[in-house]
Design a protein around this motif. Structure first.
Motif, PDB file in Angstrom:
ATOM      1  N   GLY A   1       7.986 -12.411 -21.436  1.00 18.21           N
ATOM      2  CA  GLY A   1       9.261 -11.972 -20.877  1.00 18.21           C
ATOM      3  C   GLY A   1       9.140 -11.622 -19.409  1.00 18.21           C
ATOM      4  N   SER A   2       8.171 -10.796 -19.082  1.00 10.08           N
ATOM      5  CA  SER A   2       8.005 -10.332 -17.706  1.00 10.08           C
ATOM      6  C   SER A   2       7.747 -11.467 -16.731  1.00 10.08           C
ATOM      7  CB  SER A   2       6.863  -9.319 -17.629  1.00 10.08           C
ATOM      8  OG  SER A   2       7.217  -8.141 -18.309  1.00 10.08           O
ATOM      9  N   SER A   3       7.048 -12.487 -17.176  1.00 13.90           N
ATOM     10  CA  SER A   3       6.755 -13.599 -16.267  1.00 13.90           C
ATOM     11  C   SER A   3       8.034 -14.348 -15.903  1.00 13.90           C
ATOM     12  CB  SER A   3       5.718 -14.537 -16.871  1.00 13.90           C
ATOM     13  OG  SER A   3       6.199 -15.102 -18.069  1.00 13.90           O
ATOM     14  N   GLN A   4       9.010 -14.415 -16.811  1.00 15.21           N
ATOM     15  CA  GLN A   4      10.267 -15.077 -16.453  1.00 15.21           C
ATOM     16  C   GLN A   4      10.983 -14.295 -15.354  1.00 15.21           C
ATOM     17  OE1 GLN A   4      12.570 -16.028 -20.020  1.00 15.21           O
ATOM     18  NE2 GLN A   4      11.608 -18.054 -19.984  1.00 15.21           N
ATOM     19  N   VAL A   5      10.935 -12.976 -15.433  1.00 16.06           N
ATOM     20  CA  VAL A   5      11.516 -12.136 -14.385  1.00 16.06           C
ATOM     21  C   VAL A   5      10.752 -12.343 -13.074  1.00 16.06           C
ATOM     22  CG1 VAL A   5      11.987  -9.745 -13.699  1.00 16.06           C
ATOM     23  CG2 VAL A   5      12.376 -10.473 -16.070  1.00 16.06           C
ATOM     24  N   MET A   6       9.436 -12.473 -13.169  1.00 15.72           N
ATOM     25  CA  MET A   6       8.601 -12.711 -11.986  1.00 15.72           C
ATOM     26  C   MET A   6       8.982 -14.024 -11.298  1.00 15.72           C
ATOM     27  SD  MET A   6       4.473 -13.383 -11.869  1.00 15.72           S
ATOM     28  CE  MET A   6       4.624 -14.934 -12.753  1.00 15.72           C
TER      29      MET A   6
ATOM     30  N   HIS B   1       7.342  -2.434 -30.913  1.00 16.13           N
ATOM     31  CA  HIS B   1       7.445  -3.131 -32.194  1.00 16.13           C
ATOM     32  C   HIS B   1       8.037  -4.515 -31.950  1.00 16.13           C
ATOM     33  CE1 HIS B   1       6.459   0.653 -34.026  1.00 16.13           C
ATOM     34  NE2 HIS B   1       7.441   1.234 -33.346  1.00 16.13           N
ATOM     35  N   ILE B   2       7.805  -5.413 -32.889  1.00 17.98           N
ATOM     36  CA  ILE B   2       8.217  -6.803 -32.691  1.00 17.98           C
ATOM     37  C   ILE B   2       9.712  -6.922 -32.425  1.00 17.98           C
ATOM     38  CG2 ILE B   2       8.484  -7.402 -35.138  1.00 17.98           C
ATOM     39  CD1 ILE B   2       6.960  -9.621 -32.329  1.00 17.98           C
ATOM     40  N   GLU B   3      10.521  -6.099 -33.081  1.00 21.53           N
ATOM     41  CA  GLU B   3      11.965  -6.171 -32.860  1.00 21.53           C
ATOM     42  C   GLU B   3      12.321  -5.837 -31.406  1.00 21.53           C
ATOM     43  OE1 GLU B   3      10.875  -5.443 -37.008  1.00 21.53           O
ATOM     44  OE2 GLU B   3      10.508  -4.212 -35.225  1.00 21.53           O
ATOM     45  N   GLU B   4      11.657  -4.832 -30.855  1.00 17.46           N
ATOM     46  CA  GLU B   4      11.893  -4.456 -29.458  1.00 17.46           C
ATOM     47  C   GLU B   4      11.381  -5.538 -28.511  1.00 17.46           C
ATOM     48  OE1 GLU B   4       9.544  -0.938 -29.691  1.00 17.46           O
ATOM     49  OE2 GLU B   4      11.272   0.370 -30.040  1.00 17.46           O
ATOM     50  N   ILE B   5      10.261  -6.124 -28.847  1.00 14.03           N
ATOM     51  CA  ILE B   5       9.692  -7.181 -28.010  1.00 14.03           C
ATOM     52  C   ILE B   5      10.601  -8.406 -28.025  1.00 14.03           C
ATOM     53  CG2 ILE B   5       7.759  -8.790 -27.753  1.00 14.03           C
ATOM     54  CD1 ILE B   5       5.939  -6.475 -28.778  1.00 14.03           C
ATOM     55  N   VAL B   6      11.127  -8.759 -29.189  1.00 13.96           N
ATOM     56  CA  VAL B   6      12.064  -9.887 -29.279  1.00 13.96           C
ATOM     57  C   VAL B   6      13.274  -9.619 -28.390  1.00 13.96           C
ATOM     58  CG1 VAL B   6      13.697 -11.071 -30.817  1.00 13.96           C
ATOM     59  CG2 VAL B   6      11.312 -10.755 -31.529  1.00 13.96           C
ATOM     60  N   GLN B   7      13.790  -8.404 -28.432  1.00 12.05           N
ATOM     61  CA  GLN B   7      14.936  -8.053 -27.581  1.00 12.05           C
ATOM     62  C   GLN B   7      14.563  -8.173 -26.097  1.00 12.05           C
ATOM     63  OE1 GLN B   7      18.196  -7.433 -28.436  1.00 12.05           O
ATOM     64  NE2 GLN B   7      18.457  -7.569 -26.242  1.00 12.05           N
ATOM     65  N   TYR B   8      13.373  -7.703 -25.746  1.00  8.23           N
ATOM     66  CA  TYR B   8      12.924  -7.806 -24.354  1.00  8.23           C
ATOM     67  C   TYR B   8      12.824  -9.271 -23.925  1.00  8.23           C
ATOM     68  CZ  TYR B   8      10.131  -7.231 -20.135  1.00  8.23           C
ATOM     69  OH  TYR B   8       9.676  -7.285 -18.832  1.00  8.23           O
ATOM     70  N   LEU B   9      12.257 -10.106 -24.780  1.00  6.61           N
ATOM     71  CA  LEU B   9      12.145 -11.534 -24.467  1.00  6.61           C
ATOM     72  C   LEU B   9      13.525 -12.164 -24.276  1.00  6.61           C
ATOM     73  CD1 LEU B   9       9.309 -12.457 -26.959  1.00  6.61           C
ATOM     74  CD2 LEU B   9       9.185 -12.666 -24.475  1.00  6.61           C
ATOM     75  N   GLU B  10      14.464 -11.808 -25.145  1.00  6.23           N
ATOM     76  CA  GLU B  10      15.818 -12.367 -25.036  1.00  6.23           C
ATOM     77  C   GLU B  10      16.515 -11.892 -23.767  1.00  6.23           C
ATOM     78  OE1 GLU B  10      17.483 -11.296 -28.845  1.00  6.23           O
ATOM     79  OE2 GLU B  10      16.505 -13.003 -29.842  1.00  6.23           O
ATOM     80  N   THR B  11      16.344 -10.619 -23.420  1.00  6.69           N
ATOM     81  CA  THR B  11      16.946 -10.071 -22.205  1.00  6.69           C
ATOM     82  C   THR B  11      16.379 -10.751 -20.957  1.00  6.69           C
ATOM     83  OG1 THR B  11      17.348  -7.944 -23.278  1.00  6.69           O
ATOM     84  CG2 THR B  11      17.260  -7.942 -20.869  1.00  6.69           C
ATOM     85  N   CYS B  12      15.068 -10.899 -20.916  1.00  8.39           N
ATOM     86  CA  CYS B  12      14.429 -11.543 -19.761  1.00  8.39           C
ATOM     87  C   CYS B  12      14.862 -12.996 -19.628  1.00  8.39           C
ATOM     88  CB  CYS B  12      12.909 -11.452 -19.864  1.00  8.39           C
ATOM     89  SG  CYS B  12      12.266  -9.773 -19.694  1.00  8.39           S
ATOM     90  N   HIS B  13      14.951 -13.693 -20.749  1.00  9.81           N
ATOM     91  CA  HIS B  13      15.347 -15.102 -20.710  1.00  9.81           C
ATOM     92  C   HIS B  13      16.790 -15.234 -20.222  1.00  9.81           C
ATOM     93  CE1 HIS B  13      15.021 -19.327 -21.522  1.00  9.81           C
ATOM     94  NE2 HIS B  13      16.104 -19.277 -22.288  1.00  9.81           N
TER      95      HIS B  13
END
Length: 161
Positions: free
Chosen positions: A50-55, A77-89
């Motif tokens: 996720g962070s690399s897409q923001v980068m 937790h995986i649910e939070e990480i999935v949300q972070y990935l979706e937000t970054c994308h």
């Protein structure tokens, strides 16, 4: 060479969709697992995706590299990480579409400081995601979890010539 930002974003959606197939089979129990000391844990690897897409978006928008990190606060937790990935994308997609096709001829610095056309960094963005998806597949296998088949078939199911 990339010729249209909207087409590129559509391609990125497919790329991320396939990556998310892998992410969604990651159990919370392996988020802290790492293959060796000083290597990404599974959770670090996912947050890094996720962070690399923001980068990458930051270099397109501001002409400089800035990495927002991959610490636990971005998802424990995986649910939070999935949300972070979706937000970054979503942030990446919206940012690229806002920049439009003018982005394709804009020069930006590489991580080593020399300038290249943005479309070259856009291809690096794709390569980066694919690289880490392969790494995630290995992490899953090392933890006894069969990764999903990227296009729905195992190689053994493809007809031999």
């Amino acid at each position: 060479m990339i010729h249209d930002v909207e087409e590129f974003v559509a391609f990125l959606d497919g790329l991320r969709k396939r990556t998310m197939q892998y992410v969604k089979v990651v159990p919370n129990s392996i988020l802290d697992w790492q293959p060796a000391e000083n290597k990404f844990s599974t959770g670090d690897l996912l947050r890094h995706l996720g962070s690399s897409q923001v980068m990458f978006l930051h270099v397109f928008e501001h002409g400089k590299w800035s990495y927002p990190g991959h610490e636990r606060s971005k998802g424990e937790h995986i649910e939070e990480i999935v949300q972070y990935l979706e937000t970054c994308h979503m942030k990446l997609k919206e940012g690229l579409l806002a920049l439009g096709n003018e982005l394709l001829t804009t020069k930006v610095p590489t991580l080593h400081g020399y300038e290249v056309s943005s479309w070259r960094i856009m291809t690096a963005l794709m390569e980066h995601e694919i690289h880490h998806r392969g790494q995630l597949a290995t992490y899953l296998q090392m933890n006894g979890i069969e990764p999903p088949q990227i296009f729905g078939l195992r190689i053994e199911q493809v007809e031999k010539v």
